[in-house]
Design an enzyme around this catalytic site. Structure first.
Site, PDB file in Angstrom:
ATOM      1  N   GLU A 116     -10.562  -0.232  -2.033  1.00 19.36           N
ATOM      2  CA  GLU A 116     -10.609   0.898  -1.105  1.00 19.36           C
ATOM      3  C   GLU A 116     -11.431   2.064  -1.635  1.00 19.36           C
ATOM      4  O   GLU A 116     -11.308   2.442  -2.811  1.00 19.36           O
ATOM      5  CB  GLU A 116      -9.191   1.399  -0.815  1.00 19.36           C
ATOM      6  CG  GLU A 116      -8.411   0.501   0.104  1.00 19.36           C
ATOM      7  CD  GLU A 116      -7.186   1.208   0.667  1.00 19.36           C
ATOM      8  OE1 GLU A 116      -7.205   2.445   0.821  1.00 19.36           O
ATOM      9  OE2 GLU A 116      -6.201   0.507   0.929  1.00 19.36           O
ATOM     10  N   CYS A 130      -5.850   5.338   8.467  1.00 15.70           N
ATOM     11  CA  CYS A 130      -5.094   4.550   7.493  1.00 15.70           C
ATOM     12  C   CYS A 130      -4.078   3.696   8.248  1.00 15.70           C
ATOM     13  O   CYS A 130      -3.118   4.227   8.815  1.00 15.70           O
ATOM     14  CB  CYS A 130      -4.378   5.484   6.518  1.00 15.70           C
ATOM     15  SG  CYS A 130      -3.404   4.588   5.312  1.00 15.70           S
ATOM     16  N   ASN A 169       0.903  -1.166   0.000  1.00 12.49           N
ATOM     17  CA  ASN A 169       0.000   0.000   0.000  1.00 12.49           C
ATOM     18  C   ASN A 169       0.941   1.215   0.000  1.00 12.49           C
ATOM     19  O   ASN A 169       1.725   1.393   0.933  1.00 12.49           O
ATOM     20  CB  ASN A 169      -0.859  -0.077   1.260  1.00 12.49           C
ATOM     21  CG  ASN A 169      -1.869   1.046   1.445  1.00 12.49           C
ATOM     22  OD1 ASN A 169      -2.465   1.158   2.502  1.00 12.49           O
ATOM     23  ND2 ASN A 169      -2.098   1.860   0.449  1.00 12.49           N
ATOM     24  N   HIS A 200     -15.952   0.052   6.839  1.00 14.96           N
ATOM     25  CA  HIS A 200     -15.609  -1.178   6.111  1.00 14.96           C
ATOM     26  C   HIS A 200     -16.829  -2.087   5.984  1.00 14.96           C
ATOM     27  O   HIS A 200     -17.615  -2.222   6.931  1.00 14.96           O
ATOM     28  CB  HIS A 200     -14.490  -1.942   6.828  1.00 14.96           C
ATOM     29  CG  HIS A 200     -13.187  -1.231   6.754  1.00 14.96           C
ATOM     30  ND1 HIS A 200     -12.278  -1.442   5.731  1.00 14.96           N
ATOM     31  CD2 HIS A 200     -12.662  -0.264   7.538  1.00 14.96           C
ATOM     32  CE1 HIS A 200     -11.233  -0.642   5.905  1.00 14.96           C
ATOM     33  NE2 HIS A 200     -11.432   0.075   6.997  1.00 14.96           N
ATOM     34  N   ASN A 208     -12.557   4.374  10.015  1.00 14.20           N
ATOM     35  CA  ASN A 208     -13.106   4.536   8.659  1.00 14.20           C
ATOM     36  C   ASN A 208     -14.019   3.330   8.372  1.00 14.20           C
ATOM     37  O   ASN A 208     -13.881   2.274   9.004  1.00 14.20           O
ATOM     38  CB  ASN A 208     -11.977   4.671   7.621  1.00 14.20           C
ATOM     39  CG  ASN A 208     -11.017   3.505   7.627  1.00 14.20           C
ATOM     40  OD1 ASN A 208     -11.025   2.664   8.525  1.00 14.20           O
ATOM     41  ND2 ASN A 208     -10.176   3.425   6.626  1.00 14.20           N
ATOM     42  N   ASN A 257      -6.995  10.288   0.159  1.00 17.45           N
ATOM     43  CA  ASN A 257      -7.027   9.198  -0.815  1.00 17.45           C
ATOM     44  C   ASN A 257      -6.547   9.692  -2.173  1.00 17.45           C
ATOM     45  O   ASN A 257      -6.499  10.904  -2.437  1.00 17.45           O
ATOM     46  CB  ASN A 257      -8.464   8.675  -0.953  1.00 17.45           C
ATOM     47  CG  ASN A 257      -8.817   7.650   0.109  1.00 17.45           C
ATOM     48  OD1 ASN A 257      -7.953   6.918   0.587  1.00 17.45           O
ATOM     49  ND2 ASN A 257     -10.088   7.589   0.461  1.00 17.45           N
ATOM     50  N   CYS A 263      -4.590  -3.258   2.753  1.00 20.27           N
ATOM     51  CA  CYS A 263      -5.285  -2.178   3.483  1.00 20.27           C
ATOM     52  C   CYS A 263      -5.229  -2.539   4.961  1.00 20.27           C
ATOM     53  O   CYS A 263      -5.777  -3.563   5.377  1.00 20.27           O
ATOM     54  CB  CYS A 263      -6.733  -2.069   2.989  1.00 20.27           C
ATOM     55  SG  CYS A 263      -7.697  -0.858   3.921  1.00 20.27           S
ATOM     56  N   GLY A 264      -4.537  -1.704   5.745  1.00 22.59           N
ATOM     57  CA  GLY A 264      -4.333  -2.020   7.161  1.00 22.59           C
ATOM     58  C   GLY A 264      -5.634  -2.002   7.955  1.00 22.59           C
ATOM     59  O   GLY A 264      -5.931  -2.941   8.711  1.00 22.59           O
ATOM     60  N   THR A 265      -6.417  -0.930   7.796  1.00 21.46           N
ATOM     61  CA  THR A 265      -7.701  -0.891   8.513  1.00 21.46           C
ATOM     62  C   THR A 265      -8.624  -1.987   7.978  1.00 21.46           C
ATOM     63  O   THR A 265      -9.422  -2.559   8.726  1.00 21.46           O
ATOM     64  CB  THR A 265      -8.377   0.485   8.386  1.00 21.46           C
ATOM     65  OG1 THR A 265      -8.404   0.866   6.999  1.00 21.46           O
ATOM     66  CG2 THR A 265      -7.662   1.546   9.197  1.00 21.46           C
ATOM     67  N   GLY A 266      -8.496  -2.310   6.680  1.00 21.31           N
ATOM     68  CA  GLY A 266      -9.292  -3.391   6.091  1.00 21.31           C
ATOM     69  C   GLY A 266      -8.942  -4.728   6.725  1.00 21.31           C
ATOM     70  O   GLY A 266      -9.816  -5.570   6.975  1.00 21.31           O
TER      71      GLY A 266
HETATM   72  N1  LIG Z   1      -9.208   4.202   1.537  1.00 22.39           N
HETATM   73  C1  LIG Z   1      -9.372   4.315   2.966  1.00 22.39           C
HETATM   74  C2  LIG Z   1      -8.251   5.058   3.637  1.00 22.39           C
HETATM   75  C3  LIG Z   1      -6.925   4.367   3.533  1.00 22.39           C
HETATM   76  C4  LIG Z   1      -6.874   3.003   4.222  1.00 22.39           C
HETATM   77  C5  LIG Z   1      -5.489   2.430   4.166  1.00 22.39           C
HETATM   78  N2  LIG Z   1      -4.991   2.037   2.919  1.00 22.39           N
HETATM   79  C6  LIG Z   1      -5.168   1.469   5.293  1.00 22.39           C
HETATM   80  O1  LIG Z   1      -4.082   0.873   5.244  1.00 22.39           O
HETATM   81  O2  LIG Z   1      -5.923   1.390   6.263  1.00 22.39           O
HETATM   82  C7  LIG Z   1     -10.691   5.052   3.260  1.00 22.39           C
HETATM   83  O3  LIG Z   1     -11.182   5.788   2.397  1.00 22.39           O
HETATM   84  O4  LIG Z   1     -11.217   4.893   4.369  1.00 22.39           O
END
Ligand SMILES: N[C@@H](CCC[C@H](N)C(=O)O)C(=O)O
Length: 292
Positions: free
Chosen positions: A221, A75, A13, A172, A170, A66, A230-233
């Site tokens: 994303e 993020c 990422n 998901h 954020n 983004n 995606c870390g939060t993902g």
């Molecule tokens: N696209 C996400 C923000 C970025 C998330 C990121 N890549 C991660 O690693 O968590 C959004 O719009 O919430």
């Protein structure tokens, strides 16, 4: 205007990191889109801008944009790159750095092996805080949780896809798939991102459970399209898998760009811990047009 930047990546990422600790660069959403552009700019999934924090006890603030220029709350991969960035730029010597984001304060910590661990805070399940509007949808109960049927316009003969919804700062929407390699990430991802039940749009996760301690994950994303990780993902998928009764408290997440380890004790107020790589690719300067 000529600006200095650092290109970084966390499990593939990728980020343009900007230093505003000495003063604002004055960039607009069009400038962020230009920097993220892989043909005319530097190329990145997100832009992270580091600023000083006026609050006592907080080392820095950062804002996240983004690739589409929109500002977002959180993020995960960026948080790991951030701590490496401020150390390498000589902005701090601390191993653990407190930083304010739109989603709250987090504290990424360097590990002796070079990876970074971040306490990502507790997941948010209240639908209005995700935000998710369930009007007209009847959920399916699964494990100790619920999956929501989303009809996607003109997709799969309007058969709904079932998603678990959660915020890691954020939003998901996570669905289970048999095989991430054949999952319809590029077809269904944009339709889920823009589904009317998500007033702020959403990140769409596709999770294949390999075992109780390992998943494979792809994420389409919000505002960036499919990224290599995606870390939060990854945090959202593991939280979803645990609440659906499919995963244990520590899970390795295999993404197309690398591996993350996610830990969650499973009580609603327990924080999600994320560990993974953060790498500097190169530093340079770029001429940014006044009106890109
Ligand atoms: N696209 C996400 C923000 C970025 C998330 C990121 N890549 C991660 O690693 O968590 C959004 O719009 O919430």
């Amino acid at each position: 205007m000529r600006i200095r930047f650092t290109k970084m990546q966390g499990a593939g990422n990728d980020f343009v990191m900007l230093d505003e600790t000495r003063g604002p660069l004055g960039l607009s959403p069009a400038h962020y889109r230009f920097l993220a552009d892989r043909h005319f700019g530097v190329g990145a999934d997100q832009i992270l801008t580091v600023r000083p924090s006026p609050a006592e006890g907080i080392d820095f603030e950062y804002v996240i944009h983004n690739a589409d220029g929109g500002e977002v709350e959180q993020c995960g991969n960026g948080a790991r790159c951030f701590v490496r960035f401020v150390r390498e730029q000589g902005l701090t010597t601390k191993d653990a750095v407190k930083v304010k984001t739109l989603a709250g304060i987090i504290e990424p910590r360097m590990q002796p092996d070079g990876r970074v661990t971040v306490n990502m805070g507790a997941p948010v399940f209240e639908l209005e805080r995700i935000p998710f509007n369930p009007a007209g949808l009847t959920p399916q109960t699964a494990g100790s949780w619920q999956k929501w049927p989303l009809a996607l316009d003109g997709y799969a003969q309007n058969a709904p896809v079932f998603v678990a919804v959660v915020s890691m700062g954020n939003p998901h929407a996570v669905q289970l798939v048999d095989d991430v390699d054949t999952a319809p990430v590029l077809e269904a991802g944009p339709l889920i991102e823009h589904h009317p039940s998500f007033p702020k749009r959403v990140n769409a996760g596709f999770m294949q459970v390999v075992s109780r301690g390992q998943i494979r994950l792809r994420v389409y994303e919000r505002g960036a399209g499919e990224t290599l990780a995606c870390g939060t993902g990854a945090c959202a998928a593991v939280v979803a898998g645990i609440r659906l009764g499919l995963l244990d408290a520590r899970v390795d997440v295999l993404t197309r760009g690398g591996q993350l380890t996610i830990e969650w004790a499973g009580t609603l107020d327990a924080p999600v811990m994320m560990t993974g790589p953060a790498t500097t690719v190169f530093e340079s300067e770029i001429e940014v047009p006044d009106t890109p």
